[in-house]
Design a protein around this motif. Structure first.
Motif, PDB file in Angstrom:
ATOM      1  N   GLU A 152       0.822  -1.200   0.000  1.00 13.25           N
ATOM      2  CA  GLU A 152       0.000   0.000   0.000  1.00 13.25           C
ATOM      3  C   GLU A 152       0.857   1.252   0.000  1.00 13.25           C
ATOM      4  O   GLU A 152       1.976   1.259   0.532  1.00 13.25           O
ATOM      5  N   LEU A 153       0.305   2.304  -0.567  1.00 12.26           N
ATOM      6  CA  LEU A 153       1.001   3.582  -0.583  1.00 12.26           C
ATOM      7  C   LEU A 153       1.067   4.161   0.830  1.00 12.26           C
ATOM      8  O   LEU A 153       0.074   4.155   1.555  1.00 12.26           O
ATOM      9  N   VAL A 154       2.224   4.663   1.190  1.00 13.88           N
ATOM     10  CA  VAL A 154       2.395   5.359   2.463  1.00 13.88           C
ATOM     11  C   VAL A 154       2.458   6.862   2.216  1.00 13.88           C
ATOM     12  O   VAL A 154       1.696   7.638   2.791  1.00 13.88           O
ATOM     13  N   ALA A 155       3.386   7.273   1.381  1.00 14.87           N
ATOM     14  CA  ALA A 155       3.558   8.702   1.095  1.00 14.87           C
ATOM     15  C   ALA A 155       4.283   8.857  -0.228  1.00 14.87           C
ATOM     16  O   ALA A 155       5.101   8.018  -0.600  1.00 14.87           O
ATOM     17  N   MET A 156       3.983   9.953  -0.904  1.00 20.52           N
ATOM     18  CA  MET A 156       4.594  10.232  -2.197  1.00 20.52           C
ATOM     19  C   MET A 156       4.827  11.726  -2.309  1.00 20.52           C
ATOM     20  O   MET A 156       4.057  12.532  -1.766  1.00 20.52           O
ATOM     21  N   ILE A 157       5.896  12.104  -3.010  1.00 26.75           N
ATOM     22  CA  ILE A 157       6.168  13.505  -3.274  1.00 26.75           C
ATOM     23  C   ILE A 157       6.549  13.649  -4.733  1.00 26.75           C
ATOM     24  O   ILE A 157       7.270  12.815  -5.289  1.00 26.75           O
ATOM     25  N   THR A 158       6.040  14.699  -5.359  1.00 24.12           N
ATOM     26  CA  THR A 158       6.336  14.910  -6.769  1.00 24.12           C
ATOM     27  C   THR A 158       7.522  15.853  -6.942  1.00 24.12           C
ATOM     28  O   THR A 158       7.997  16.470  -5.980  1.00 24.12           O
ATOM     29  N   ARG A 159       7.950  15.957  -8.179  1.00 25.80           N
ATOM     30  CA  ARG A 159       9.089  16.814  -8.494  1.00 25.80           C
ATOM     31  C   ARG A 159       8.855  18.255  -8.039  1.00 25.80           C
ATOM     32  O   ARG A 159       9.792  18.944  -7.624  1.00 25.80           O
ATOM     33  N   TYR A 170      -0.405  11.447   1.190  1.00 28.78           N
ATOM     34  CA  TYR A 170      -0.225  10.503   2.294  1.00 28.78           C
ATOM     35  C   TYR A 170      -1.412   9.557   2.396  1.00 28.78           C
ATOM     36  O   TYR A 170      -2.547   9.944   2.107  1.00 28.78           O
ATOM     37  N   ALA A 171      -1.138   8.360   2.874  1.00 29.63           N
ATOM     38  CA  ALA A 171      -2.227   7.468   3.244  1.00 29.63           C
ATOM     39  C   ALA A 171      -2.924   8.067   4.465  1.00 29.63           C
ATOM     40  O   ALA A 171      -2.285   8.690   5.325  1.00 29.63           O
ATOM     41  N   ASP A 172      -4.227   7.871   4.539  1.00 31.54           N
ATOM     42  CA  ASP A 172      -4.974   8.430   5.669  1.00 31.54           C
ATOM     43  C   ASP A 172      -4.435   7.927   7.004  1.00 31.54           C
ATOM     44  O   ASP A 172      -4.451   8.657   8.000  1.00 31.54           O
ATOM     45  N   SER A 173      -3.955   6.689   7.025  1.00 31.89           N
ATOM     46  CA  SER A 173      -3.516   6.081   8.278  1.00 31.89           C
ATOM     47  C   SER A 173      -2.244   6.703   8.835  1.00 31.89           C
ATOM     48  O   SER A 173      -1.902   6.485  10.002  1.00 31.89           O
ATOM     49  N   VAL A 174      -1.514   7.474   8.010  1.00 28.56           N
ATOM     50  CA  VAL A 174      -0.238   8.036   8.476  1.00 28.56           C
ATOM     51  C   VAL A 174      -0.236   9.561   8.498  1.00 28.56           C
ATOM     52  O   VAL A 174       0.741  10.170   8.948  1.00 28.56           O
ATOM     53  N   LYS A 175      -1.336  10.156   8.024  1.00 27.88           N
ATOM     54  CA  LYS A 175      -1.388  11.622   8.045  1.00 27.88           C
ATOM     55  C   LYS A 175      -1.203  12.129   9.461  1.00 27.88           C
ATOM     56  O   LYS A 175      -1.690  11.547  10.408  1.00 27.88           O
ATOM     57  N   ASP A 176      -0.513  13.231   9.605  1.00 30.24           N
ATOM     58  CA  ASP A 176      -0.225  13.876  10.895  1.00 30.24           C
ATOM     59  C   ASP A 176       0.815  13.127  11.711  1.00 30.24           C
ATOM     60  O   ASP A 176       1.177  13.568  12.801  1.00 30.24           O
TER      61      ASP A 176
END
Length: 121
Positions: free
Chosen positions: A46-53, A59-65
């Motif tokens: 599952e996706l946790v977090a991603m950042i673009t150029r 962020y996944a809802d489960s890890v926000k904040d």
């Protein structure tokens, strides 16, 4: 050949913090986005977090904040700061990149080897 090399991870008690980093290495490539996925035993990746150029974060809802993703100015390394870790954060964390190699071609997914994060109670 572009490689994604992860570092960090390990064992931490619930409520603690860990940081991960992922460096893209190679010659003559571009990056559209980089981030982290995780896979717990018996579960899908599952996706946790991603950042673009350009710095857009997701962020996944489960890890926000609790988690924060950032990148260096060279746009070759991404970092994941994980705070207030919970047992359910346990899993193998994989670095992911949308890589254009050569830079004028379409982006394709690349994966790191994965690093284990274990959160104990």
């Amino acid at each position: 050949q572009v490689q994604l090399v992860e570092s960090g991870g390990g064992l931490v008690q619930a409520g603690g913090s860990l940081s991960l980093s992922c460096e893209a290495s190679g010659v003559g490539f571009g990056i559209d986005a980089m981030g982290w996925y995780r896979q717990a035993p018996g579960k899908q990746r599952e996706l946790v977090a991603m950042i673009t150029r350009i710095g857009i974060r997701n962020y996944a809802d489960s890890v926000k904040d609790r988690f924060s993703i950032s990148k260096d100015s060279a746009w070759r390394t991404v970092y994941l700061q994980m705070n207030n870790l919970k047992r359910e954060d346990t899993g193998v964390y994989y670095c992911y990149g949308d890589i254009r190699n050569p830079p004028y071609t379409s982006a394709r997914p690349r994966w790191g080897q994965g690093t284990q994060v274990t959160v104990s109670s």
